[in-house]
Design a protein around this motif. Structure first.
Motif, PDB file in Angstrom:
ATOM      1  N   GLU A 128       1.116 -13.513  11.984  1.00 55.06           N
ATOM      2  CA  GLU A 128       2.159 -13.910  12.938  1.00 55.06           C
ATOM      3  C   GLU A 128       1.612 -14.867  13.987  1.00 55.06           C
ATOM      4  OE1 GLU A 128       1.486 -10.877  12.033  1.00 55.06           O
ATOM      5  OE2 GLU A 128       3.275 -10.248  10.909  1.00 55.06           O
ATOM      6  N   ASP A 129       0.329 -14.725  14.324  1.00 50.77           N
ATOM      7  CA  ASP A 129      -0.270 -15.600  15.340  1.00 50.77           C
ATOM      8  C   ASP A 129      -0.656 -16.966  14.785  1.00 50.77           C
ATOM      9  OD1 ASP A 129       0.029 -13.500  17.030  1.00 50.77           O
ATOM     10  OD2 ASP A 129      -2.084 -12.922  17.070  1.00 50.77           O
ATOM     11  N   ALA A 130      -0.497 -17.159  13.487  1.00 52.20           N
ATOM     12  CA  ALA A 130      -0.875 -18.435  12.869  1.00 52.20           C
ATOM     13  C   ALA A 130       0.328 -19.302  12.542  1.00 52.20           C
ATOM     14  CB  ALA A 130      -1.682 -18.177  11.594  1.00 52.20           C
ATOM     15  N   THR A 131       1.530 -18.861  12.884  1.00 55.09           N
ATOM     16  CA  THR A 131       2.717 -19.659  12.593  1.00 55.09           C
ATOM     17  C   THR A 131       2.754 -20.910  13.467  1.00 55.09           C
ATOM     18  OG1 THR A 131       4.027 -18.410  14.189  1.00 55.09           O
ATOM     19  CG2 THR A 131       4.009 -17.605  11.927  1.00 55.09           C
ATOM     20  N   LEU A 132       3.558 -21.874  13.060  1.00 51.18           N
ATOM     21  CA  LEU A 132       3.656 -23.124  13.806  1.00 51.18           C
ATOM     22  C   LEU A 132       4.236 -22.887  15.195  1.00 51.18           C
ATOM     23  CD1 LEU A 132       3.476 -26.207  13.913  1.00 51.18           C
ATOM     24  CD2 LEU A 132       5.757 -26.301  12.881  1.00 51.18           C
ATOM     25  N   ALA A 133       5.224 -21.997  15.293  1.00 49.23           N
ATOM     26  CA  ALA A 133       5.831 -21.714  16.589  1.00 49.23           C
ATOM     27  C   ALA A 133       4.805 -21.120  17.552  1.00 49.23           C
ATOM     28  CB  ALA A 133       7.016 -20.758  16.424  1.00 49.23           C
ATOM     29  N   PHE A 134       3.982 -20.203  17.072  1.00 46.25           N
ATOM     30  CA  PHE A 134       2.967 -19.591  17.930  1.00 46.25           C
ATOM     31  C   PHE A 134       1.914 -20.627  18.328  1.00 46.25           C
ATOM     32  CE2 PHE A 134      -0.804 -17.197  18.968  1.00 46.25           C
ATOM     33  CZ  PHE A 134      -0.304 -16.122  19.687  1.00 46.25           C
ATOM     34  N   TYR A 135       1.566 -21.505  17.397  1.00 47.60           N
ATOM     35  CA  TYR A 135       0.564 -22.524  17.691  1.00 47.60           C
ATOM     36  C   TYR A 135       1.067 -23.502  18.754  1.00 47.60           C
ATOM     37  CZ  TYR A 135      -2.329 -26.677  17.085  1.00 47.60           C
ATOM     38  OH  TYR A 135      -3.129 -27.758  17.313  1.00 47.60           O
ATOM     39  N   GLU A 136       2.336 -23.873  18.690  1.00 45.88           N
ATOM     40  CA  GLU A 136       2.893 -24.778  19.705  1.00 45.88           C
ATOM     41  C   GLU A 136       2.937 -24.097  21.071  1.00 45.88           C
ATOM     42  OE1 GLU A 136       6.607 -25.918  17.982  1.00 45.88           O
ATOM     43  OE2 GLU A 136       5.759 -27.676  16.992  1.00 45.88           O
ATOM     44  N   LYS A 137       3.223 -22.786  21.111  1.00 46.38           N
ATOM     45  CA  LYS A 137       3.169 -22.054  22.375  1.00 46.38           C
ATOM     46  C   LYS A 137       1.747 -22.038  22.925  1.00 46.38           C
ATOM     47  CE  LYS A 137       7.084 -18.938  21.682  1.00 46.38           C
ATOM     48  NZ  LYS A 137       7.501 -17.511  21.561  1.00 46.38           N
ATOM     49  N   TYR A 138       0.783 -21.898  22.035  1.00 46.38           N
ATOM     50  CA  TYR A 138      -0.613 -21.901  22.462  1.00 46.38           C
ATOM     51  C   TYR A 138      -0.985 -23.255  23.067  1.00 46.38           C
ATOM     52  CZ  TYR A 138      -5.627 -22.624  21.905  1.00 46.38           C
ATOM     53  OH  TYR A 138      -6.945 -22.962  22.119  1.00 46.38           O
ATOM     54  N   LYS A 139      -0.513 -24.332  22.464  1.00 48.54           N
ATOM     55  CA  LYS A 139      -0.820 -25.665  22.986  1.00 48.54           C
ATOM     56  C   LYS A 139      -0.219 -25.859  24.377  1.00 48.54           C
ATOM     57  CE  LYS A 139      -0.704 -29.250  20.375  1.00 48.54           C
ATOM     58  NZ  LYS A 139      -0.227 -30.317  19.473  1.00 48.54           N
ATOM     59  N   GLN A 140       1.003 -25.354  24.568  1.00 50.32           N
ATOM     60  CA  GLN A 140       1.624 -25.480  25.880  1.00 50.32           C
ATOM     61  C   GLN A 140       0.894 -24.661  26.937  1.00 50.32           C
ATOM     62  OE1 GLN A 140       4.058 -27.508  26.818  1.00 50.32           O
ATOM     63  NE2 GLN A 140       4.233 -28.376  24.754  1.00 50.32           N
ATOM     64  N   SER A 141       0.500 -23.431  26.573  1.00 51.94           N
ATOM     65  CA  SER A 141      -0.184 -22.573  27.544  1.00 51.94           C
ATOM     66  C   SER A 141      -1.567 -23.096  27.883  1.00 51.94           C
ATOM     67  CB  SER A 141      -0.290 -21.147  26.993  1.00 51.94           C
ATOM     68  OG  SER A 141      -1.075 -21.130  25.799  1.00 51.94           O
ATOM     69  N   SER A 142      -2.230 -23.752  26.928  1.00 49.84           N
ATOM     70  CA  SER A 142      -3.566 -24.291  27.203  1.00 49.84           C
ATOM     71  C   SER A 142      -3.522 -25.453  28.185  1.00 49.84           C
ATOM     72  CB  SER A 142      -4.227 -24.743  25.898  1.00 49.84           C
ATOM     73  OG  SER A 142      -3.480 -25.791  25.279  1.00 49.84           O
ATOM     74  N   LYS A 143      -2.361 -26.133  28.279  1.00 53.68           N
ATOM     75  CA  LYS A 143      -2.221 -27.234  29.229  1.00 53.68           C
ATOM     76  C   LYS A 143      -1.902 -26.739  30.633  1.00 53.68           C
ATOM     77  CE  LYS A 143      -0.543 -30.480  25.706  1.00 53.68           C
ATOM     78  NZ  LYS A 143       0.610 -31.320  25.293  1.00 53.68           N
ATOM     79  N   ALA A 144      -1.420 -25.504  30.753  1.00 56.39           N
ATOM     80  CA  ALA A 144      -1.047 -24.967  32.066  1.00 56.39           C
ATOM     81  C   ALA A 144      -2.296 -24.677  32.879  1.00 56.39           C
ATOM     82  CB  ALA A 144      -0.232 -23.692  31.887  1.00 56.39           C
ATOM     83  N   PRO A 145      -2.216 -24.804  34.208  1.00 56.43           N
ATOM     84  CA  PRO A 145      -3.379 -24.499  35.049  1.00 56.43           C
ATOM     85  C   PRO A 145      -3.711 -23.021  35.016  1.00 56.43           C
ATOM     86  CG  PRO A 145      -1.427 -24.892  36.382  1.00 56.43           C
ATOM     87  CD  PRO A 145      -1.059 -25.249  34.980  1.00 56.43           C
TER      88      PRO A 145
END
Length: 341
Positions: A128-145
């Motif tokens: 479940e953590d490898a889906t595209l939706a989860f990966y895009e959420k990870y990319k957004q959170s990594s950009k947050a301060p």
């Protein structure tokens, strides 16, 4: 410092690493076999990276089998880029020995592939953590301060408002006029009734969502002993109170504006907004309602509002006795006085 296993890529994998520069490879799966890093499989580019991610990466994630997966992103244009995602697949049901082996060998794999090409790393233990939706959420959170503590937020805000201390002939000082939130119709009516003498107490609060000052409580009569109970313990508030008292034979009606702020219990945003609105709010009351404010007071808790405290604030004691200046004594044994013509 992590321990290295000594496992390195075999000759075939090293050769394929150089072929990845041709930009025809989208996905590369690597596994450990016979104490060597070997190529498991690879897939060419077949469409947009979002579609290729779902169609090529997810089928590689087998149960109980850790694996490294390299995935190439598209650049901002239609061409491919050299930005790679390294995904370490380490399922929860895999043996502990395999998990430790893959984790300890990752640094060697990155070095032989080219660490500068790997722009992102993701550790995944369930599908479940490898889906595209989860990966895009990870990319957004990594950009947050990174999250800050309340003290760090306050220090950051102070640094933002610092003024250059250099002073010269043409120096212009930066000043902060404060926030100017409007009063609701109910709040305006309450202040007007207070000015006319119909109310003895009014409590106002700031609606941070609507950015408006609202009335929360109003009383036609309130004794000084009841005043501390009107101060909330966890939120900032503004208070208008008519302090009726006797002073030197006269019965006086003194208007007191109280700004209550219970310290670090309040969020940093609430503390700063209330502090910035204080001056503009009192200026509005004086100019628009002709309210004569005898004293503006800031408190931390309601227990401070006693009759003695208000009397001291409104009628501060004056020290009429001014001690005379006494000439200091001279040094002892300074010798005989000398006569001069």
């Amino acid at each position: 410092m992590s321990h290295q296993t000594g496992i390195e890529a075999d000759q075939d994998l090293k050769q394929f690493f150089s072929e990845c520069k041709s930009k025809s490879v989208r996905t590369l799966a690597v596994m450990i076999k016979d104490e060597k890093l070997v190529r498991h499989s690879w897939k060419p580019v077949s469409g947009k990276w979002e579609d290729d991610y779902t169609n090529q990466v997810l089928p590689l994630l087998e149960e109980k089998t850790p694996r490294y997966v390299f995935f190439r992103h598209d650049s901002g244009s239609s061409s491919l880029s050299d930005d790679w995602l390294l995904l370490l697949w380490s399922p929860e049901d895999s043996p502990i020995r395999f998990k430790m082996l893959y984790a300890s060998t990752k640094a060697t794999l990155k070095r032989q592939f080219g660490s500068t090409k790997i722009k992102e790393e993701v550790f995944v233990s369930c599908a479940e953590d490898a889906t595209l939706a989860f990966y895009e959420k990870y990319k957004q959170s990594s950009k947050a301060p990174a999250p800050l503590t309340s003290q760090e937020e306050e220090l950051l805000e102070v640094k933002r408002q610092e003024v250059n201390p250099d002073i010269g002939i043409n120096t212009k000082h930066q000043t902060m006029t404060g926030l100017n939130f409007p009063l609701s119709n109910q709040a305006i009516q309450a202040v007007s009734s207070f000015t006319k003498g119909d109310l003895q107490y009014v409590r106002l609060f700031i609606d941070l969502t609507e950015e408006k000052i609202e009335v929360e409580a109003q009383k036609s009569s309130l004794s000084v002993s009841e005043l501390p109970g009107q101060v909330p313990e966890t939120n900032a508030r503004y208070h208008l109170y008519r302090f009726d008292h006797n002073w030197e034979g006269d019965y006086i009606h003194s208007v007191v504006f109280v700004y209550s702020m219970p310290g670090y219990v309040c969020p940093i945003k609430e503390r700063m907004v209330y502090s910035s609105c204080t001056n503009t709010l009192t200026a509005y009351m004086v100019s628009n309602h002709l309210l004569n404010i005898a004293r503006k007071i800031e408190i931390g808790e309601g227990s401070e509002l006693t009759e003695e405290f208000l009397l001291e604030e409104i009628h501060p004691k004056q020290n009429l006795h001014k001690p005379k200046f006494s000439k200091p004594k001279g040094p002892a044994h300074r010798g005989n006085k000398r006569l001069t013509k």
